[in-house]
Structure formats: C-alpha cells, structure tokens
Design a protein around this motif. Structure first.
Motif, PDB file in Angstrom:
ATOM      1  N   SER A  11      -6.175  12.044   4.662  1.00  0.00           N
ATOM      2  CA  SER A  11      -4.848  11.807   5.237  1.00  0.00           C
ATOM      3  C   SER A  11      -4.515  10.328   5.453  1.00  0.00           C
ATOM      4  N   ARG A  12      -5.501   9.517   5.774  1.00  0.00           N
ATOM      5  CA  ARG A  12      -5.295   8.079   6.012  1.00  0.00           C
ATOM      6  C   ARG A  12      -6.467   7.303   5.431  1.00  0.00           C
ATOM      7  N   GLU A  40      -4.055   9.225  12.964  1.00  0.00           N
ATOM      8  CA  GLU A  40      -2.965   9.457  12.015  1.00  0.00           C
ATOM      9  C   GLU A  40      -1.628   8.926  12.541  1.00  0.00           C
TER      10      GLU A  40
END
Length: 190
Positions: free
Chosen positions: A61-62, A33
């Motif tokens: 998240s990514r 991240e």
C-alpha cells in the motif's frame, strides 16, 4: 509505557520527528497509510496485526514507507520472515537508544540495518520449511483451536486443515500439532 518511552527517546533527536504512535498493528498500518511517515518502527508481536503483517501490507500500500522491526526475538527465523515481508531493519530491544536513532536515519537513506550478531546467525540457520498456509494453520492450532474452528476461520474444509497440519508436523519431525507449533515458534517460524 514502552511505546511512550521509545517515542520520547526518538523525539530527543533533532532530525527525527515522531508523527504518530499506535497501540496495535491495525492502528500502526492506518497511521502509516494516512500520515507522511517515512520510517515505521514496530514490534513483531502486537495485537490486531503482527509487525510482520504490517510491514508486508505497507510494502503493497505504501512502498515508500520503510519498516524497522524492534523486538526481543533474537531468532534467525523471525529475521528472515521480517526481511521477506519487506522490513528494512531488524534490531533487538536491548540495544542502546542511540542505535535505534541511527537505524532510523540509515533506513531513511535507503540502507538496510540488521543486528550484526543475528545476521551472522541467520546466514547459517536452517531455512523455514513451512508454507504461509501451514504457518497460519499451525499458529492457530498452537493457540488451542480445533481443526473445525480453524477451518471456519480460514474458510477451508476440516480435511484440508488436517492435511496442512499433517504436512507441518511431518516437515518439523514433530510428534503432534502442539509439538509442531512449539518447534516452529522456537525457531522463529511462527
């Protein structure tokens, strides 16, 4: 030692740069991240978070980061769970290092890479009958935790934990919670 060896092998490739190394799942997620990583190579079994949990968290998240699972577990259930978690690759550790480098390149280009023999086996393998919650509870029961401990950890009532265990035992045709965990682990569902 394995982490260092893998990183060193990948660093030998002129078009691959290792930007981070992590000793556990939480560190791997944090590194992925916080760095400009494009492809994460992870194992299934790691302290803190499993590789499957890391792949699933990165998917949220990514989403641009691709995950390759590199493992000793040649089980169709693990492969299916890895792909469901968002992994773009699934390779066995006994493959030559050149195949890992090639897999990193292919996954970076947006392709999916799966060990061919395992893919064939997974195609005809029995589907995982467990829900995510049954899997969480059965995993903990298989580690020897009591229903009360599991309930406290997952913020459930003991009765709810027992119900989930009963369902898992029934679905797997197991004699008890330990047998259910053994069966599920052998099939790659835990």
């Amino acid at each position: 030692m394995v982490l260092g060896a893998l990183a060193a092998l990948l660093e030998l490739e002129p078009d691959i740069a290792v930007v981070a190394k992590a000793a556990n799942g939480r560190e791997a997620l944090k590194a992925a991240e916080q760095t400009g990583v494009d492809v994460l190579v992870t194992d299934i079994e790691m302290p803190g978070m499993t590789g499957l949990e890391v792949a699933g968290a990165l998917k949220v998240s990514r989403p641009g980061v691709k995950a390759i699972i590199l493992t000793t577990f040649a089980r169709p259930g693990y492969l299916r769970r890895a792909l469901d978690a968002g992994a773009s690759g699934y390779l066995l550790k006994d493959r030559p290092a050149s195949e890992l480098a090639d897999a990193v390149r292919r996954v970076h280009r947006g392709l999916r890479v799966v060990d061919p023999a395992l893919a064939t086996e997974a195609w005809s393998a029995e589907a995982d009958p467990l829900t995510d919650r049954e899997r969480q509870i059965l995993q903990r029961a298989g580690e020897g935790r009591s229903s009360g401990e599991i309930a406290g950890e997952l913020r459930l009532s003991e009765g709810t934990v027992r119900n989930y265990l009963s369902e898992a035992i029934s679905k797997l045709g197991a004699a008890n919670r330990v047998d259910a965990a053994r069966i599920a682990r052998a099939k790659g569902w835990l």
